[in-house]
Scaffold this active site. Structure first.
Site, PDB file in Angstrom:
ATOM      1  N   TYR A 144     -31.495  17.375   0.977  1.00  9.71           N
ATOM      2  CA  TYR A 144     -31.213  17.691  -0.425  1.00  9.71           C
ATOM      3  C   TYR A 144     -29.872  18.408  -0.478  1.00  9.71           C
ATOM      4  O   TYR A 144     -29.608  19.309   0.328  1.00  9.71           O
ATOM      5  CB  TYR A 144     -32.315  18.600  -0.987  1.00  9.71           C
ATOM      6  CG  TYR A 144     -32.060  19.075  -2.411  1.00  9.71           C
ATOM      7  CD1 TYR A 144     -32.118  18.183  -3.481  1.00  9.71           C
ATOM      8  CD2 TYR A 144     -31.768  20.415  -2.679  1.00  9.71           C
ATOM      9  CE1 TYR A 144     -31.888  18.612  -4.780  1.00  9.71           C
ATOM     10  CE2 TYR A 144     -31.541  20.850  -3.982  1.00  9.71           C
ATOM     11  CZ  TYR A 144     -31.604  19.946  -5.033  1.00  9.71           C
ATOM     12  OH  TYR A 144     -31.372  20.374  -6.323  1.00  9.71           O
ATOM     13  N   ASP A 242     -23.599  20.125   5.228  1.00 10.39           N
ATOM     14  CA  ASP A 242     -24.099  20.937   4.123  1.00 10.39           C
ATOM     15  C   ASP A 242     -24.873  22.108   4.729  1.00 10.39           C
ATOM     16  O   ASP A 242     -26.006  21.959   5.173  1.00 10.39           O
ATOM     17  CB  ASP A 242     -24.987  20.098   3.200  1.00 10.39           C
ATOM     18  CG  ASP A 242     -25.529  20.931   2.035  1.00 10.39           C
ATOM     19  OD1 ASP A 242     -25.266  22.154   1.994  1.00 10.39           O
ATOM     20  OD2 ASP A 242     -26.212  20.359   1.167  1.00 10.39           O
ATOM     21  N   LYS A 270     -26.303  30.228  -0.961  1.00  8.04           N
ATOM     22  CA  LYS A 270     -27.384  31.144  -0.588  1.00  8.04           C
ATOM     23  C   LYS A 270     -26.885  32.447   0.054  1.00  8.04           C
ATOM     24  O   LYS A 270     -26.496  33.359  -0.658  1.00  8.04           O
ATOM     25  CB  LYS A 270     -28.391  30.407   0.293  1.00  8.04           C
ATOM     26  CG  LYS A 270     -28.963  29.180  -0.485  1.00  8.04           C
ATOM     27  CD  LYS A 270     -30.214  28.622   0.088  1.00  8.04           C
ATOM     28  CE  LYS A 270     -30.596  27.305  -0.564  1.00  8.04           C
ATOM     29  NZ  LYS A 270     -31.715  27.336  -1.455  1.00  8.04           N
TER      30      LYS A 270
HETATM   31  C1  PLP Z   1     -28.872  22.225   1.788  1.00 11.92           C
HETATM   32  C2  PLP Z   1     -28.738  22.472   0.324  1.00 11.92           C
HETATM   33  N1  PLP Z   1     -27.651  22.023  -0.320  1.00 11.92           N
HETATM   34  C3  PLP Z   1     -27.476  22.228  -1.628  1.00 11.92           C
HETATM   35  C4  PLP Z   1     -28.403  22.907  -2.375  1.00 11.92           C
HETATM   36  C5  PLP Z   1     -28.201  23.139  -3.835  1.00 11.92           C
HETATM   37  O1  PLP Z   1     -27.919  24.471  -4.051  1.00 11.92           O
HETATM   38  P1  PLP Z   1     -28.150  25.131  -5.496  1.00 11.92           P
HETATM   39  O2  PLP Z   1     -29.625  25.181  -5.727  1.00 11.92           O
HETATM   40  O3  PLP Z   1     -27.509  26.485  -5.369  1.00 11.92           O
HETATM   41  O4  PLP Z   1     -27.449  24.262  -6.482  1.00 11.92           O
HETATM   42  C6  PLP Z   1     -29.553  23.394  -1.749  1.00 11.92           C
HETATM   43  C7  PLP Z   1     -30.581  24.107  -2.506  1.00 11.92           C
HETATM   44  O5  PLP Z   1     -31.638  24.434  -2.058  1.00 11.92           O
HETATM   45  C8  PLP Z   1     -29.718  23.171  -0.367  1.00 11.92           C
HETATM   46  O6  PLP Z   1     -30.809  23.610   0.287  1.00 11.92           O
END
Ligand code: PLP
Length: 435
Positions: A144, A242, A270
């Site tokens: 995700y 990511d 995060k």
């Molecule tokens: C690996 C990863 N990338 C992107 C995101 C998206 O981040 P946000 O919820 O701050 O938009 C998340 C959210 O959990 C994530 O776990």
């Protein structure tokens, strides 16, 4: 457990907020019971509106590596607050935070700060496409990366590697530029590259969670990441790690603490905001300098680099850097927890698979090894839902889906871990007895 206030709060919220929540996973759709409305947090614990206390293994889905209301972070935020909440102009703090990120990640020359992980990955992909001049992207089933259109795509049917929208409102025309490969399966990535080349467009970038935390916790195999790097070089695609979840979480260097593979770009979120809205993406100069105002790839944000968020993040990163032993301690606690869960499962004759990566942990109720999303989907979700409900009732707050990752924070003690293990023992025993 009295849940009257949470139940009433949820019913009231549903009248004015879609589904009663501002992010779908909070609605407890995959488990039973009512979402707890949280009144406050303190260290390793949260308290709901009925004053029930829980050990919090969610930690706001990862950001709170120091737990709730960490004193130094609080005072950094308060100090920044006194000077103003936002200026829409550059501040010294932003440069300081950027330097801290760059100092840790050897392959990053520059960063851009944004407000959410979604923005970070969306912008990183636009930049990677702009740099490579190619429109197709490859992502992995079960990873995700936030909710931008190009990424809300799942594997197409049959042998097709071009994806289909996984949400209403995502145009098919766009999703056909996203190819979906199988995690930890390099042949499936090569097929995507070849299919894209045959259709003419070519792959501009590959985005991956090197430590996948959104299908449960599933770390990539070393050999797989190494081969992925080689394939990206062969086909001229930008490799994006990511690390919104794993950055400064799994280790100080995120995935680089576990793998000897350098991506071209990295996205963060995060932990770098310590619980305030902050994220970033970064990479080598030749890529990053294509970003506006230097280059032709547009990206902007009214609140980007917000001083409160940057102050919190800066405090978190400095504290982590000054105390690198934090990570081995958090991993020790995570391993103790999961060993305890494993022993409890064995006792109850319930198969379980466990993973730990620094302060991140995950478990699946199944007997087969989990290396990709298909494996994860074959785990027993009904059993997980029962386990989740029972653990909550015993004061242990776990993520409300088996496809999420759990987090340890610094205020947690061995006593906290052991009481969570006791709760797991009791819960699994009850489940085995059909209670
Ligand atoms: C690996 C990863 N990338 C992107 C995101 C998206 O981040 P946000 O919820 O701050 O938009 C998340 C959210 O959990 C994530 O776990």
């Amino acid at each position: 457990m009295n849940l009257t206030n949470s139940i009433n709060n949820f019913n009231e919220a549903k009248q004015v907020i879609v589904g009663g929540v501002n992010s779908p996973v909070r609605a407890f759709g995959a488990v039973s019971g009512t979402p707890r409305f949280i009144k406050r947090g303190e260290g390793a614990y949260i308290y709901d509106e009925d004053d029930n206390k829980y050990i919090d293994f969610v930690q706001s889905w990862g950001p709170l590596i120091f737990g709730h209301c960490h004193k130094d972070i609080e005072s950094h935020i308060l100090r920044a607050l006194k000077n103003g909440t936002s200026f829409g102009a550059p501040t010294e703090l932003e440069t300081a935070l950027a330097k801290e990120i760059i100092a840790v990640y050897e392959n990053i020359d520059k960063v851009r700060l944004v407000n959410s992980g979604t923005e970070a990955t969306m912008s990183a992909i636009r930049l990677a496409r702009g740099f490579s001049g190619k429109d197709d992207i490859i992502k992995f089933e079960g990873c995700y990366h936030g909710h931008s259109d190009s990424l809300l795509v799942s594997a197409g049917s049959g042998c097709a590697t071009f994806g289909s929208p996984s949400s209403l409102g995502v145009p098919h025309d766009l999703s056909r530029h996203t190819l979906v490969a199988r995690y930890n399966d390099i042949d499936s990535v090569r097929s995507c590259f070849e299919e894209s080349a045959n259709k003419g467009s070519g792959v501009g970038c590959v985005i991956i969670e090197p430590i996948a935390g959104n299908m449960g916790l599933v770390p990539a195999d070393k050999e797989f990441l190494y081969s992925l790097r080689k394939l990206c070089n062969e086909f001229g695609a930008v490799l994006i790690f990511d690390e919104v979840m794993s950055g400064f979480r799994a280790s100080l260097k995120g995935a680089l603490g576990f793998y000897d593979v350098l991506p071209d770009m990295v996205t963060f979120g995060k932990v770098i905001g310590a619980g305030l809205p902050l994220a970033a993406f970064g990479g080598r100069d030749e890529i990053m300098n294509l970003l506006s105002p230097l280059g032709g790839v547009y990206q902007a944000g009214t609140l980007s680099g917000n001083p409160l968020a940057v102050s919190a993040g800066l405090c978190a990163l400095l504290t982590l850097k000054q105390n690198p032993k934090i990570y081995s301690h958090l991993e020790f606690l995570a391993k103790r927890l999961l060993e305890g869960f494993k022993a409890a499962s064995q006792q109850a004759n319930i198969p379980i698979q466990t993973n730990v990566c620094g302060s991140m942990f995950g478990f699946f109720f199944c007997s087969h090894e989990v290396r990709n999303f298909e494996d994860a989907k074959r785990a027993d979700n009904l059993l997980f839902a029962k386990f989740h409900e029972k653990m909550l009732a015993k004061g242990v707050y776990l993520a409300c889906s088996q496809f999420e990752t759990g987090f340890i924070c610094t205020p947690m003690t061995e006593k906290d871990i052991d009481s969570a293990i006791n709760a797991a023992n009791e819960s699994l025993c009850e489940i085995a007895q059909g209670i």
